[in-house]
Design an enzyme around this catalytic site. Structure first.
Site, PDB file in Angstrom:
ATOM      1  N   ASP A 152      33.536  46.512  35.490  1.00  8.33           N
ATOM      2  CA  ASP A 152      32.918  45.252  35.909  1.00  8.33           C
ATOM      3  C   ASP A 152      31.506  45.114  35.357  1.00  8.33           C
ATOM      4  O   ASP A 152      30.894  46.078  34.903  1.00  8.33           O
ATOM      5  CB  ASP A 152      32.890  45.144  37.430  1.00  8.33           C
ATOM      6  CG  ASP A 152      32.039  46.230  38.082  1.00  8.33           C
ATOM      7  OD1 ASP A 152      32.203  47.405  37.716  1.00  8.33           O
ATOM      8  OD2 ASP A 152      31.208  45.910  38.947  1.00  8.33           O
ATOM      9  N   GLU A 206      32.036  48.430  40.508  1.00  9.23           N
ATOM     10  CA  GLU A 206      31.008  49.457  40.687  1.00  9.23           C
ATOM     11  C   GLU A 206      29.690  48.828  41.096  1.00  9.23           C
ATOM     12  O   GLU A 206      28.971  49.349  41.957  1.00  9.23           O
ATOM     13  CB  GLU A 206      30.842  50.243  39.375  1.00  9.23           C
ATOM     14  CG  GLU A 206      29.923  51.457  39.470  1.00  9.23           C
ATOM     15  CD  GLU A 206      28.458  51.128  39.180  1.00  9.23           C
ATOM     16  OE1 GLU A 206      27.617  52.017  39.416  1.00  9.23           O
ATOM     17  OE2 GLU A 206      28.148  49.993  38.735  1.00  9.23           O
TER      18      GLU A 206
END
Length: 369
Positions: A78, A139
Protein backbone atom coordinates in the site's frame (compact mmCIF):
# COMPACT_ATOMS: atom_id res chain seq x y z
CA UNK A 1 30.03 -8.53 -9.06
CA UNK A 2 26.82 -9.55 -10.77
CA UNK A 3 25.41 -6.80 -12.97
CA UNK A 4 21.85 -5.63 -12.45
CA UNK A 5 19.49 -5.11 -15.37
CA UNK A 6 18.97 -1.44 -14.59
CA UNK A 7 16.39 -0.77 -17.29
CA UNK A 8 14.26 -3.77 -16.30
CA UNK A 9 14.45 -2.78 -12.63
CA UNK A 10 13.29 0.76 -13.38
CA UNK A 11 10.59 -0.33 -15.83
CA UNK A 12 9.13 -2.74 -13.29
CA UNK A 13 9.22 -0.13 -10.53
CA UNK A 14 7.45 2.37 -12.79
CA UNK A 15 4.77 -0.18 -13.64
CA UNK A 16 4.18 -0.87 -9.94
CA UNK A 17 3.84 2.75 -8.85
CA UNK A 18 1.31 3.35 -11.62
CA UNK A 19 -1.04 0.84 -9.95
CA UNK A 20 -3.31 2.70 -7.53
CA UNK A 21 -2.95 1.11 -4.11
CA UNK A 22 -3.72 3.54 -1.32
CA UNK A 23 -4.17 1.76 2.00
CA UNK A 24 -7.23 -0.49 1.93
CA UNK A 25 -7.31 -0.62 -1.87
CA UNK A 26 -4.61 -3.19 -2.63
CA UNK A 27 -6.55 -5.69 -4.75
CA UNK A 28 -5.05 -4.58 -8.07
CA UNK A 29 -1.43 -4.59 -6.87
CA UNK A 30 -1.85 -7.86 -4.97
CA UNK A 31 -3.39 -9.57 -8.00
CA UNK A 32 -0.62 -8.26 -10.27
CA UNK A 33 2.13 -9.51 -7.94
CA UNK A 34 0.41 -12.88 -7.54
CA UNK A 35 0.65 -13.40 -11.31
CA UNK A 36 4.20 -12.04 -11.61
CA UNK A 37 5.52 -14.19 -8.77
CA UNK A 38 3.84 -17.30 -10.17
CA UNK A 39 5.53 -16.61 -13.52
CA UNK A 40 8.89 -16.47 -11.70
CA UNK A 41 8.33 -19.94 -10.27
CA UNK A 42 7.16 -19.06 -6.77
CA UNK A 43 4.56 -21.08 -4.93
CA UNK A 44 2.13 -18.27 -4.17
CA UNK A 45 -0.58 -18.20 -1.52
CA UNK A 46 -3.11 -15.39 -1.22
CA UNK A 47 -3.69 -14.86 2.50
CA UNK A 48 -7.09 -13.35 3.32
CA UNK A 49 -7.46 -10.34 5.61
CA UNK A 50 -10.65 -8.87 7.12
CA UNK A 51 -12.69 -6.98 4.54
CA UNK A 52 -12.65 -3.83 6.68
CA UNK A 53 -8.85 -3.85 6.38
CA UNK A 54 -8.49 -4.22 2.62
CA UNK A 55 -10.20 -5.29 -0.58
CA UNK A 56 -6.96 -7.16 -1.35
CA UNK A 57 -4.93 -9.83 0.41
CA UNK A 58 -1.56 -10.50 1.96
CA UNK A 59 0.84 -12.59 -0.11
CA UNK A 60 3.04 -15.48 0.94
CA UNK A 61 5.37 -16.81 -1.75
CA UNK A 62 8.13 -19.41 -1.58
CA UNK A 63 10.98 -20.14 -3.95
CA UNK A 64 12.91 -23.21 -2.85
CA UNK A 65 16.69 -22.95 -3.04
CA UNK A 66 19.59 -25.40 -3.16
CA UNK A 67 21.86 -23.56 -0.72
CA UNK A 68 21.56 -23.98 3.04
CA UNK A 69 19.49 -21.42 4.86
CA UNK A 70 16.33 -19.49 4.21
CA UNK A 71 15.10 -15.95 4.76
CA UNK A 72 11.87 -14.00 4.57
CA UNK A 73 12.02 -10.79 2.57
CA UNK A 74 9.09 -8.44 3.04
CA UNK A 75 7.60 -5.21 1.71
CA UNK A 76 4.17 -3.62 1.93
CA UNK A 77 1.96 -3.09 -1.09
CA UNK A 78 0.00 0.00 0.00
CA UNK A 79 0.85 3.68 -0.25
CA UNK A 80 -0.28 6.78 1.57
CA UNK A 81 -2.47 9.42 -0.06
CA UNK A 82 -2.33 11.21 -2.43
CA UNK A 83 -1.44 8.09 -4.38
CA UNK A 84 -3.94 7.96 -7.23
CA UNK A 85 -2.87 8.22 -10.88
CA UNK A 86 0.84 8.59 -10.09
CA UNK A 87 2.92 9.86 -13.00
CA UNK A 88 6.61 9.04 -12.44
CA UNK A 89 9.28 11.30 -13.92
CA UNK A 90 12.95 10.37 -14.38
CA UNK A 91 15.48 13.22 -14.27
CA UNK A 92 19.24 12.85 -13.89
CA UNK A 93 18.99 9.38 -12.38
CA UNK A 94 16.24 10.36 -9.92
CA UNK A 95 12.67 9.07 -10.03
CA UNK A 96 9.95 11.32 -8.61
CA UNK A 97 6.30 12.04 -9.27
CA UNK A 98 5.24 15.04 -11.32
CA UNK A 99 4.46 16.76 -8.01
CA UNK A 100 0.76 16.31 -7.32
CA UNK A 101 1.06 12.85 -5.71
CA UNK A 102 3.51 10.80 -3.69
CA UNK A 103 5.80 8.55 -5.74
CA UNK A 104 5.13 5.23 -4.05
CA UNK A 105 8.76 4.24 -3.53
CA UNK A 106 7.49 3.55 -0.04
CA UNK A 107 7.33 0.64 -0.46
CA UNK A 108 7.26 -0.40 -4.10
CA UNK A 109 11.00 0.20 -4.36
CA UNK A 110 11.35 -2.77 -2.01
CA UNK A 111 9.07 -4.95 -4.11
CA UNK A 112 10.89 -4.05 -7.34
CA UNK A 113 14.31 -4.78 -5.80
CA UNK A 114 13.19 -8.17 -4.51
CA UNK A 115 11.79 -9.30 -7.83
CA UNK A 116 14.72 -8.01 -9.88
CA UNK A 117 17.11 -9.89 -7.57
CA UNK A 118 15.21 -13.09 -8.29
CA UNK A 119 15.31 -12.43 -12.04
CA UNK A 120 19.09 -11.91 -11.84
CA UNK A 121 19.57 -15.14 -9.90
CA UNK A 122 17.55 -17.08 -12.44
CA UNK A 123 19.13 -15.44 -15.50
CA UNK A 124 22.61 -16.32 -14.21
CA UNK A 125 21.65 -19.81 -12.98
CA UNK A 126 22.88 -18.93 -9.49
CA UNK A 127 22.09 -21.27 -6.64
CA UNK A 128 20.44 -19.50 -3.72
CA UNK A 129 18.91 -19.90 -0.30
CA UNK A 130 15.22 -20.65 0.03
CA UNK A 131 13.38 -17.36 -0.31
CA UNK A 132 10.08 -16.65 1.38
CA UNK A 133 8.22 -13.45 0.53
CA UNK A 134 5.74 -11.66 2.77
CA UNK A 135 3.94 -8.82 0.98
CA UNK A 136 1.44 -7.02 3.18
CA UNK A 137 -1.58 -4.76 2.80
CA UNK A 138 -2.38 -1.64 4.82
CA UNK A 139 0.98 -1.08 6.48
CA UNK A 140 0.61 2.67 6.48
CA UNK A 141 -1.36 3.99 9.42
CA UNK A 142 -1.46 0.91 11.58
CA UNK A 143 0.58 -2.07 10.30
CA UNK A 144 -2.73 -3.87 9.80
CA UNK A 145 -1.54 -6.29 7.12
CA UNK A 146 1.31 -7.69 9.21
CA UNK A 147 -0.92 -7.85 12.29
CA UNK A 148 -3.23 -10.15 10.31
CA UNK A 149 -0.44 -12.05 8.53
CA UNK A 150 -0.71 -15.85 8.75
CA UNK A 151 2.66 -16.65 10.33
CA UNK A 152 2.03 -20.41 10.13
CA UNK A 153 3.30 -20.23 6.54
CA UNK A 154 6.72 -18.91 7.59
CA UNK A 155 9.53 -21.45 7.86
CA UNK A 156 12.55 -19.13 8.21
CA UNK A 157 13.97 -17.85 11.49
CA UNK A 158 14.87 -14.36 10.23
CA UNK A 159 13.49 -11.73 7.91
CA UNK A 160 14.45 -8.62 6.00
CA UNK A 161 11.91 -5.83 5.65
CA UNK A 162 12.75 -3.33 2.91
CA UNK A 163 11.00 -0.24 4.22
CA UNK A 164 13.39 2.45 5.35
CA UNK A 165 15.23 5.48 4.03
CA UNK A 166 18.77 6.65 4.49
CA UNK A 167 21.98 5.52 2.81
CA UNK A 168 22.05 2.03 1.33
CA UNK A 169 23.59 -0.14 4.03
CA UNK A 170 21.34 1.23 6.77
CA UNK A 171 20.15 -1.61 9.02
CA UNK A 172 17.41 -0.68 11.49
CA UNK A 173 17.95 -2.79 14.60
CA UNK A 174 15.89 -0.70 17.03
CA UNK A 175 12.44 0.81 16.59
CA UNK A 176 9.92 2.30 19.03
CA UNK A 177 6.66 1.08 20.42
CA UNK A 178 3.61 3.27 19.93
CA UNK A 179 0.57 3.89 22.13
CA UNK A 180 -2.51 5.65 20.76
CA UNK A 181 -4.96 7.74 22.77
CA UNK A 182 -8.51 8.58 21.67
CA UNK A 183 -9.92 11.24 23.95
CA UNK A 184 -13.51 12.50 24.11
CA UNK A 185 -14.13 15.55 26.29
CA UNK A 186 -17.77 16.30 27.11
CA UNK A 187 -18.55 19.74 28.47
CA UNK A 188 -21.84 21.62 28.54
CA UNK A 189 -23.42 23.69 25.76
CA UNK A 190 -24.64 27.21 26.31
CA UNK A 191 -25.39 30.26 24.20
CA UNK A 192 -22.07 31.97 23.62
CA UNK A 193 -23.60 35.46 23.67
CA UNK A 194 -26.39 35.18 26.23
CA UNK A 195 -25.01 32.90 28.94
CA UNK A 196 -21.52 31.56 28.20
CA UNK A 197 -20.73 31.30 31.91
CA UNK A 198 -23.32 28.54 32.28
CA UNK A 199 -21.52 26.32 29.80
CA UNK A 200 -18.36 24.21 29.96
CA UNK A 201 -16.22 24.65 26.87
CA UNK A 202 -14.60 21.36 25.86
CA UNK A 203 -11.95 23.25 23.91
CA UNK A 204 -10.94 25.18 27.03
CA UNK A 205 -10.50 21.87 28.84
CA UNK A 206 -8.35 20.53 26.02
CA UNK A 207 -6.29 23.71 25.81
CA UNK A 208 -5.67 23.63 29.55
CA UNK A 209 -4.53 20.01 29.37
CA UNK A 210 -2.31 20.46 26.32
CA UNK A 211 -0.67 23.56 27.80
CA UNK A 212 0.48 21.47 30.77
CA UNK A 213 1.43 18.38 28.74
CA UNK A 214 4.93 17.31 27.75
CA UNK A 215 4.78 16.92 23.97
CA UNK A 216 7.00 16.70 20.87
CA UNK A 217 10.55 15.50 21.65
CA UNK A 218 10.58 14.22 25.23
CA UNK A 219 14.09 12.76 25.14
CA UNK A 220 16.36 10.93 22.71
CA UNK A 221 14.12 7.86 22.87
CA UNK A 222 10.63 9.27 23.34
CA UNK A 223 8.17 11.49 21.45
CA UNK A 224 4.53 12.50 21.87
CA UNK A 225 2.05 14.28 19.63
CA UNK A 226 -1.51 15.56 19.39
CA UNK A 227 -2.50 14.78 15.81
CA UNK A 228 -6.29 15.05 15.43
CA UNK A 229 -8.72 17.56 16.97
CA UNK A 230 -12.40 17.68 16.04
CA UNK A 231 -15.19 19.66 17.65
CA UNK A 232 -17.64 22.51 17.46
CA UNK A 233 -20.46 23.35 15.09
CA UNK A 234 -21.16 27.06 15.52
CA UNK A 235 -19.52 30.16 16.95
CA UNK A 236 -22.59 31.05 19.02
CA UNK A 237 -22.50 27.80 21.01
CA UNK A 238 -20.06 27.04 23.82
CA UNK A 239 -18.31 23.95 22.45
CA UNK A 240 -20.00 20.99 24.17
CA UNK A 241 -17.63 18.20 23.09
CA UNK A 242 -14.24 17.64 21.54
CA UNK A 243 -12.49 14.59 20.11
CA UNK A 244 -8.70 14.24 20.15
CA UNK A 245 -6.30 11.60 18.84
CA UNK A 246 -2.80 11.53 20.28
CA UNK A 247 0.16 9.21 20.36
CA UNK A 248 3.36 8.50 22.25
CA UNK A 249 6.40 6.55 21.03
CA UNK A 250 9.54 5.34 22.73
CA UNK A 251 12.38 2.92 22.24
CA UNK A 252 12.07 2.22 25.98
CA UNK A 253 8.90 0.47 27.21
CA UNK A 254 9.12 2.04 30.68
CA UNK A 255 9.47 5.53 29.24
CA UNK A 256 6.53 4.89 26.94
CA UNK A 257 4.35 3.81 29.86
CA UNK A 258 5.37 6.87 31.87
CA UNK A 259 4.63 9.24 28.99
CA UNK A 260 1.21 7.73 28.38
CA UNK A 261 0.38 7.86 32.10
CA UNK A 262 1.39 11.53 32.13
CA UNK A 263 -0.81 12.37 29.15
CA UNK A 264 -3.83 10.52 30.57
CA UNK A 265 -3.43 12.10 34.01
CA UNK A 266 -3.08 15.59 32.53
CA UNK A 267 -6.26 15.21 30.46
CA UNK A 268 -8.16 13.84 33.47
CA UNK A 269 -6.96 16.61 35.80
CA UNK A 270 -8.02 19.34 33.37
CA UNK A 271 -11.44 17.77 32.90
CA UNK A 272 -11.93 17.54 36.66
CA UNK A 273 -10.90 21.16 37.21
CA UNK A 274 -13.48 22.39 34.68
CA UNK A 275 -16.24 19.99 35.66
CA UNK A 276 -16.21 18.18 32.30
CA UNK A 277 -16.52 14.48 31.60
CA UNK A 278 -13.75 12.66 29.80
CA UNK A 279 -13.37 9.28 28.14
CA UNK A 280 -9.91 8.03 27.15
CA UNK A 281 -9.31 4.94 25.05
CA UNK A 282 -5.67 3.86 25.20
CA UNK A 283 -4.41 1.13 22.89
CA UNK A 284 -1.03 -0.25 21.86
CA UNK A 285 -0.43 0.07 18.13
CA UNK A 286 2.81 -1.89 18.15
CA UNK A 287 5.68 -2.82 20.44
CA UNK A 288 9.29 -1.73 20.30
CA UNK A 289 12.01 -4.08 19.12
CA UNK A 290 15.75 -4.22 19.61
CA UNK A 291 18.13 -6.68 17.98
CA UNK A 292 21.61 -6.85 19.49
CA UNK A 293 24.38 -5.80 17.14
CA UNK A 294 26.27 -9.04 17.74
CA UNK A 295 23.30 -11.16 16.67
CA UNK A 296 24.46 -13.60 13.94
CA UNK A 297 21.79 -12.37 11.54
CA UNK A 298 22.87 -8.74 11.91
CA UNK A 299 26.49 -9.74 11.51
CA UNK A 300 25.64 -11.60 8.31
CA UNK A 301 23.80 -8.59 6.90
CA UNK A 302 26.75 -6.36 7.71
CA UNK A 303 29.19 -8.79 6.10
CA UNK A 304 27.10 -8.91 2.93
CA UNK A 305 27.11 -5.11 2.61
CA UNK A 306 30.84 -4.92 3.32
CA UNK A 307 31.56 -7.49 0.60
CA UNK A 308 29.98 -5.06 -1.87
CA UNK A 309 32.02 -2.12 -0.55
CA UNK A 310 28.91 -0.66 1.04
CA UNK A 311 29.36 0.56 4.60
CA UNK A 312 26.83 -1.05 6.94
CA UNK A 313 25.16 1.47 9.25
CA UNK A 314 23.37 0.13 12.32
CA UNK A 315 20.62 2.55 13.28
CA UNK A 316 17.48 3.15 15.28
CA UNK A 317 14.35 4.82 13.94
CA UNK A 318 11.44 6.82 15.27
CA UNK A 319 8.92 5.09 13.02
CA UNK A 320 7.15 1.76 13.05
CA UNK A 321 7.13 -0.83 10.26
CA UNK A 322 6.09 -4.42 9.66
CA UNK A 323 9.41 -5.30 11.32
CA UNK A 324 7.86 -4.32 14.67
CA UNK A 325 5.04 -6.81 14.21
CA UNK A 326 7.18 -9.64 12.85
CA UNK A 327 9.65 -9.28 15.72
CA UNK A 328 6.76 -9.31 18.18
CA UNK A 329 5.57 -12.55 16.57
CA UNK A 330 8.98 -14.16 17.08
CA UNK A 331 10.56 -13.65 13.65
CA UNK A 332 13.89 -11.82 13.99
CA UNK A 333 13.46 -8.99 11.50
CA UNK A 334 15.72 -6.13 10.44
CA UNK A 335 14.53 -3.19 8.37
CA UNK A 336 16.83 -2.13 5.52
CA UNK A 337 16.93 1.07 3.49
CA UNK A 338 16.05 1.12 -0.20
CA UNK A 339 17.12 4.76 -0.50
CA UNK A 340 13.58 6.17 -0.50
CA UNK A 341 13.53 9.85 0.46
CA UNK A 342 10.93 12.46 1.53
CA UNK A 343 8.32 9.71 1.80
CA UNK A 344 4.70 10.58 2.55
CA UNK A 345 5.08 13.88 0.66
CA UNK A 346 4.61 14.98 -2.92
CA UNK A 347 8.38 15.63 -3.00
CA UNK A 348 9.17 11.92 -2.56
CA UNK A 349 11.98 10.57 -4.73
CA UNK A 350 14.45 7.72 -5.09
CA UNK A 351 17.79 7.46 -6.86
CA UNK A 352 18.10 4.69 -9.43
CA UNK A 353 21.64 4.03 -8.18
CA UNK A 354 20.24 3.25 -4.73
CA UNK A 355 17.63 0.89 -6.15
CA UNK A 356 20.41 -0.86 -8.04
CA UNK A 357 22.58 -1.14 -4.92
CA UNK A 358 19.88 -2.69 -2.73
CA UNK A 359 19.05 -5.11 -5.54
CA UNK A 360 22.73 -6.01 -5.76
CA UNK A 361 22.76 -6.63 -2.00
CA UNK A 362 19.76 -8.93 -2.15
CA UNK A 363 21.21 -10.89 -5.07
CA UNK A 364 24.49 -11.34 -3.21
CA UNK A 365 22.87 -12.18 0.14
CA UNK A 366 20.58 -14.82 -1.34
CA UNK A 367 23.29 -16.50 -3.39
CA UNK A 368 25.64 -16.98 -0.42
CA UNK A 369 24.66 -19.42 2.31
Amino acid sequence: MISINRDRLVDHFISLVKIDSESGNELAIASTLDKELTALGFEVTALPVPSDISNGFNIYAKLAGKLDGSVVVSAHMDTVAPGQSIEPIIEDGIIRSKGNTILGGDDKSGIAAIMEAVRILQANNLEHQTLELAFTVYEEGGLHGSKHYDMSKIESQQAIVLDSGGPIGTIITTAPGQQNLKVTITGKPAHAGLAPETGINALTVAADAIAQMNLSRIDEETTANIGVVRGGEATNVVMPSLYIEAEARSLNDQKLAEQVDHMVATFEKAASCHGAEIDIESSRSYNAFRIEHNHPFIQKLMKSFTALDIEPLLASTGGGSDANIFNEKGLVTANLSTGMAKVHTTEEYIAIDDMEKITQFLTSYLSKS
